[in-house]
Design an enzyme around this catalytic site. Structure first.
Site, mmCIF file in Angstrom:
data_model
loop_
_atom_site.group_PDB
_atom_site.id
_atom_site.type_symbol
_atom_site.label_atom_id
_atom_site.label_comp_id
_atom_site.label_asym_id
_atom_site.label_seq_id
_atom_site.Cartn_x
_atom_site.Cartn_y
_atom_site.Cartn_z
ATOM 1 N N CYS A 45 0.796 -1.219 -0.075
ATOM 2 C CA CYS A 45 0.031 -0.141 0.001
ATOM 3 C C CYS A 45 0.808 1.310 0.142
ATOM 4 C CB CYS A 45 -0.942 0.039 1.197
ATOM 5 S SG CYS A 45 -0.196 0.021 2.881
ATOM 6 N N HIS A 52 -2.493 1.141 6.741
ATOM 7 C CA HIS A 52 -2.860 1.131 5.478
ATOM 8 C C HIS A 52 -3.169 2.603 4.942
ATOM 9 C CE1 HIS A 52 -4.204 -0.885 1.671
ATOM 10 N NE2 HIS A 52 -5.362 -0.165 1.704
ATOM 11 N N HIS A 76 -5.915 1.856 -4.312
ATOM 12 C CA HIS A 76 -4.962 1.260 -3.291
ATOM 13 C C HIS A 76 -4.485 -0.371 -3.728
ATOM 14 C CE1 HIS A 76 -8.056 -0.805 -0.501
ATOM 15 N NE2 HIS A 76 -8.546 -0.491 -1.829
#
Length: 389
Positions: A301, A349, A361
């Site tokens: 990520c 994240h 993402h």
């Protein structure tokens, strides 16, 4: 003499009472039912599908957290290794200069020996345990020639600097060993969490996997609904800002002043950079999530967001918990395309906001870079929004 006693009917004795075959069968059934009842808790020990889903999600999040630690340790290890290499090169160079200085002093000592000089100054110096011992124990420096004094000064300087650099290199090597240990630990943690998640999923039946997929679809539908709601709110807010700006411009024109609205969106330079970052991110859609990856074939990520903004000429740190501090925090209602959206209390994240409640993402292991609602894991999962440039 043959016995004429009749054989016993089939059955067993219970507490001294003869039981017929029918009673025996009944007792057997009761025993089997009792065994089944006793076995029920074992069956009940199997987690529900919702529990499995939560456990798998938790394991993936823990893996992401460990991945950030791995990324941080890897970055530190790389920097530390470069520092160690530089120091070792410096030590080697200084050692060479020290040897040259020692050879020059040795030539003076040899010359004194050949000429039979009464004061073997340089020889005494070279045999001393340390340069300071030489100066503390003798007054021979006063009797040295100019060239000898220069050679001694050079030798003392080279020896002192070489010892200092060797100590610095030793400390750096120790630090490198520690960061390599952190790197190894973080890597093992990631691999263990992912293995646990795979094991849980492997125990699901085909029917359970289908139900799990249906639950995921429902979550995505709810996330899409929330994204649409946010898009409407942002559109209404933008419209209200534009109307307020127009009214202010009208008032400013009549008053001869031209102040701008404090709630104006991000400036044009940011929008230009954000456009480049988003163009890069869109080009990565479909590439696999791989923990610790920074491209070009795969990403995690923070690796994706770092690479996207690098394409726009902006340098971001490697990890999510560093990226969250690499810009200006804004409200979700004020989020602009290009902003970074962070998730969970431990900031494990991150995604790249594209507008209308959506982001690009790299979700988790086993998935691919994709567009998805920022509400993919519920509204409570959103930690913050940061504008990086």
């Amino acid at each position: 003499m043959a016995s004429h006693r009749k054989s016993r009917p089939a059955g067993t004795r219970v507490a001294g009472i003869r039981t017929p075959a029918l009673a025996t069968a009944a007792l057997t059934s009761v025993a089997l039912l009792s065994q089944s009842a006793n076995a029920t808790p074992e069956a009940d020990d199997k987690p529900s599908l919702e529990e499995v889903e939560k456990k798998v999600d938790d394991l993936y999040r823990q893996a992401e957290s460990a991945t950030d630690k791995y990324n941080s340790a890897k970055e530190k290890t790389t920097k530390q290794r470069k520092r160690v290499d530089t120091l070792l090169d410096d030590v080697a160079e200084r050692t060479q200069k020290l040897n040259e200085a020692r050879e020059e002093l040795g030539s003076f000592a040899a010359a004194q020996y050949r000429t039979g000089a009464s004061a073997p100054d340089t020889a005494t110096f070279l045999l001393a345990d340390t340069p300071q011992d030489y100066f503390d124990q003798t007054q021979l420096m006063d009797r040295m020639t100019g060239r000898q004094k220069v050679a001694v000064d050079d030798y003392v300087t080279q020896q002192s600097e070489t010892m200092e650099k060797r100590q610095e290199a030793t400390e750096s090597l120790r630090t490198l060993t520690e960061t390599q240990g952190d790197l190894k630990t973080a890597k093992a943690t990631v691999q263990r969490k992912l293995a646990d998640a795979r094991e849980l999923l492997s125990k699901l039946t085909a029917e359970e996997k289908a139900r799990l997929a249906a639950i995921e679809r429902e979550k995505q539908q709810e996330a899409a609904r929330k994204a649409d709601e946010l898009a409407r709110q942002q559109a209404a807010q933008q419209k209200a800002q534009e109307e307020a700006a127009q009214q202010q411009d009208s008032g400013s024109s009549s008053a001869g002043s031209g102040s701008s609205s404090s709630t104006a969106p991000a400036d044009s330079s940011y929008a230009t950079k954000a456009e480049k970052a988003l163009a890069f991110a869109r080009a990565q859609i479909g590439k696999p999530y791989v923990w610790g990856a920074i491209g070009p074939g795969s990403y995690d990520c923070s690796g994706l967001t770092q690479a996207a903004w690098k394409a726009a000429g902006v340098t971001l740190p490697r990890t999510t918990y560093d990226q969250v501090n690499a810009g200006t925090t804004v409200s979700l209602a004020d989020a602009q395309p290009g902003d970074l959206v962070f998730f969970y209390d431990d900031v494990t994240h991150v995604g790249l906001y594209i507008g209308n409640g959506m982001m690009i993402h790299a979700p988790k292991p086993g998935t691919y870079v994709r567009e998805e609602s920022i509400y993919y894991d519920g509204e409570s999962a959103i930690h913050s929004v940061v504008r990086p440039a």
